[in-house]
Design a protein around this motif. Sequence first.
Motif, short mmCIF file in Angstrom:
data_model
loop_
_atom_site.label_atom_id
_atom_site.label_comp_id
_atom_site.label_asym_id
_atom_site.label_seq_id
_atom_site.Cartn_x
_atom_site.Cartn_y
_atom_site.Cartn_z
N ILE A 44 0.87 -1.18 0.00
CA ILE A 44 0.00 0.00 0.00
C ILE A 44 0.91 1.23 0.00
CG2 ILE A 44 -1.67 1.32 1.36
CD1 ILE A 44 -2.65 -1.38 2.50
N THR A 45 0.65 2.12 -0.93
CA THR A 45 1.44 3.36 -0.96
C THR A 45 0.49 4.54 -1.13
OG1 THR A 45 1.77 3.32 -3.34
CG2 THR A 45 3.43 2.23 -2.01
N PHE A 46 0.82 5.62 -0.46
CA PHE A 46 0.05 6.85 -0.65
C PHE A 46 0.89 8.04 -0.18
CE2 PHE A 46 -1.04 7.78 3.78
CZ PHE A 46 -0.95 6.55 4.39
N GLY A 47 0.45 9.20 -0.59
CA GLY A 47 1.06 10.44 -0.12
C GLY A 47 2.41 10.72 -0.74
N HIS A 48 2.88 11.90 -0.46
CA HIS A 48 4.24 12.27 -0.82
C HIS A 48 4.69 13.30 0.21
CE1 HIS A 48 1.50 14.95 -3.02
NE2 HIS A 48 2.37 15.90 -2.78
N ASN A 49 5.97 13.29 0.50
CA ASN A 49 6.54 14.21 1.50
C ASN A 49 5.82 14.15 2.85
OD1 ASN A 49 8.41 16.01 2.44
ND2 ASN A 49 7.24 17.80 1.82
N PRO A 50 5.83 13.05 3.56
CA PRO A 50 6.53 11.84 3.17
C PRO A 50 5.62 10.89 2.37
CG PRO A 50 5.73 11.58 5.40
CD PRO A 50 5.31 12.95 4.95
N LYS A 51 6.27 10.10 1.55
CA LYS A 51 5.57 9.00 0.90
C LYS A 51 5.44 7.89 1.93
CE LYS A 51 6.05 5.84 -3.02
NZ LYS A 51 6.98 5.34 -4.05
N VAL A 52 4.27 7.23 1.94
CA VAL A 52 4.06 6.14 2.90
C VAL A 52 4.01 4.81 2.13
CG1 VAL A 52 2.48 5.15 4.61
CG2 VAL A 52 2.77 7.64 4.46
N GLU A 53 4.78 3.85 2.58
CA GLU A 53 4.77 2.51 1.97
C GLU A 53 4.52 1.48 3.07
OE1 GLU A 53 8.02 3.28 -1.63
OE2 GLU A 53 8.47 1.84 -0.04
N GLY A 76 1.97 -10.76 12.64
CA GLY A 76 3.39 -10.43 12.71
C GLY A 76 3.63 -9.09 13.38
N PHE A 77 4.90 -8.79 13.55
CA PHE A 77 5.30 -7.50 14.12
C PHE A 77 5.94 -6.66 13.02
CE2 PHE A 77 4.76 -10.14 17.76
CZ PHE A 77 4.29 -9.29 18.74
N VAL A 78 5.76 -5.35 13.12
CA VAL A 78 6.30 -4.46 12.09
C VAL A 78 7.10 -3.34 12.75
CG1 VAL A 78 4.59 -4.89 10.30
CG2 VAL A 78 4.10 -3.19 12.07
N VAL A 79 7.96 -2.76 11.94
CA VAL A 79 8.73 -1.59 12.38
C VAL A 79 8.46 -0.46 11.39
CG1 VAL A 79 10.56 -2.89 13.51
CG2 VAL A 79 10.77 -2.33 11.10
N ILE A 80 8.71 0.75 11.84
CA ILE A 80 8.61 1.91 10.97
C ILE A 80 10.02 2.41 10.69
CG2 ILE A 80 7.85 4.31 10.78
CD1 ILE A 80 5.44 3.62 12.47
N ASN A 81 10.35 2.51 9.42
CA ASN A 81 11.61 3.15 9.03
C ASN A 81 11.28 4.52 8.46
OD1 ASN A 81 13.36 0.91 9.59
ND2 ASN A 81 12.40 -0.10 7.83
N ARG A 82 11.90 5.54 9.05
CA ARG A 82 11.54 6.91 8.65
C ARG A 82 12.75 7.67 8.14
NH1 ARG A 82 8.88 10.24 13.32
NH2 ARG A 82 8.85 11.88 11.77
N THR A 83 12.51 8.38 7.07
CA THR A 83 13.42 9.45 6.66
C THR A 83 12.51 10.66 6.47
OG1 THR A 83 13.14 9.09 4.30
CG2 THR A 83 14.84 7.76 5.39
N PRO A 84 13.06 11.84 6.23
CA PRO A 84 12.17 12.99 6.01
C PRO A 84 11.21 12.78 4.83
CG PRO A 84 14.38 13.76 6.47
CD PRO A 84 14.47 12.27 6.34
N ASP A 85 11.59 11.96 3.86
CA ASP A 85 10.78 11.81 2.64
C ASP A 85 9.97 10.53 2.58
OD1 ASP A 85 11.99 14.16 1.72
OD2 ASP A 85 13.70 13.01 0.97
N LEU A 86 10.28 9.58 3.43
CA LEU A 86 9.66 8.26 3.32
C LEU A 86 9.32 7.70 4.70
CD1 LEU A 86 8.95 5.76 1.51
CD2 LEU A 86 11.28 4.97 1.92
N LEU A 87 8.13 7.14 4.81
CA LEU A 87 7.74 6.41 6.01
C LEU A 87 7.37 5.00 5.55
CD1 LEU A 87 5.53 7.72 8.92
CD2 LEU A 87 5.47 5.34 8.15
N GLU A 88 8.17 4.05 5.96
CA GLU A 88 8.03 2.69 5.48
C GLU A 88 7.66 1.76 6.63
OE1 GLU A 88 10.87 -0.16 2.74
OE2 GLU A 88 11.78 1.02 4.33
N VAL A 89 6.61 0.95 6.43
CA VAL A 89 6.19 -0.02 7.44
C VAL A 89 6.45 -1.41 6.87
CG1 VAL A 89 4.28 -0.91 8.83
CG2 VAL A 89 4.40 1.53 8.28
N SER A 90 7.24 -2.21 7.57
CA SER A 90 7.52 -3.56 7.06
C SER A 90 7.86 -4.49 8.21
CB SER A 90 8.68 -3.53 6.06
OG SER A 90 9.82 -2.98 6.69
#
Lengths: 128, 151
Positions: free
Chosen positions: A2-11, A114-128
């Motif tokens: 699932i992806t949406f948004g930008h600045n940050p983009k969420v995946e 399962g368990f997930v973590v959030i990896n964040r940068t200013p431009d990307l928020l990634e859940v995996s």
Amino acid sequence: MITFGHNPKVEIDCEPGIYMFIEYSAIGKTYLCKLISRASEGNLPYVAYTYTDYIHELDLAKVCKKCDAQLVFIDRYDMYCDDTVLQKQILDISQNAVVLIDLKTGNLPIKPNGFVVINRTPDLLEVS
Amino acid sequence: MLYVYFENPLTFPVIENVEYEFSMNGYAFDETDQKLVKAIEQGELVGNGMFRDRFGYCLHLDDMSTGSKAAIITNHTPDRLVDLRECGINAKSAILSFCRWGNILMEYPEAGLLDYTGGSDIDVFLENHRFTSMDDLMYYISDGRLLEHFG
């Protein structure tokens, strides 16, 4: 994915099911919840549900059914995780949607996929 | 001294809803608050109701983590019991590392606590023991407590 948004983009790299976050504060869960809430205002099939919604007796199942939710975020679940009706609703919803749950307690009332973590940068928020 | 409880002693009013409590009160932030926010958020309090997050963005205090809010409440509310059920292990660890007074209620920690003290003293009271070192507290919680109870 699932992806949406930008600045940050969420995946969000998860299949339908229930996912808990690792037991850390300040990893960006509530921020993600706000991004999902804003995305839902843009008619995306997403739901952000938090303690305020719970005490106002907002029916999670109805909200999810109305938008055919694909992504659901349950924020601050420690405050209302004893509600067995809601537990059943979450299980049902997770058959067709990715359900992300913010829960810190070790006594999980629902078995997660399962368990997930959030990896964040200013431009990307990634859940995996 | 910071008093730690694994069960509610029923002797204090309890703060369960940290978000509500934080939003209803103003706090005069001090050095301990800065240490707490730095440890938990990798951020800093910048005044005027704002904090700077780990990416350098200035955000409203409402957007701070519930863990940081619980930590600040603990530092400023010594006459009540703060329920840490919504705190992650890093927030609990920061509170134990830096708060010099207050009362906290926490679930027995499943995951390992973290030491943010850099060797500085703590002042924690738990189950009739006073701890001045995070090492000693962490040992007691992970092993010593069980040895005392069962060994």
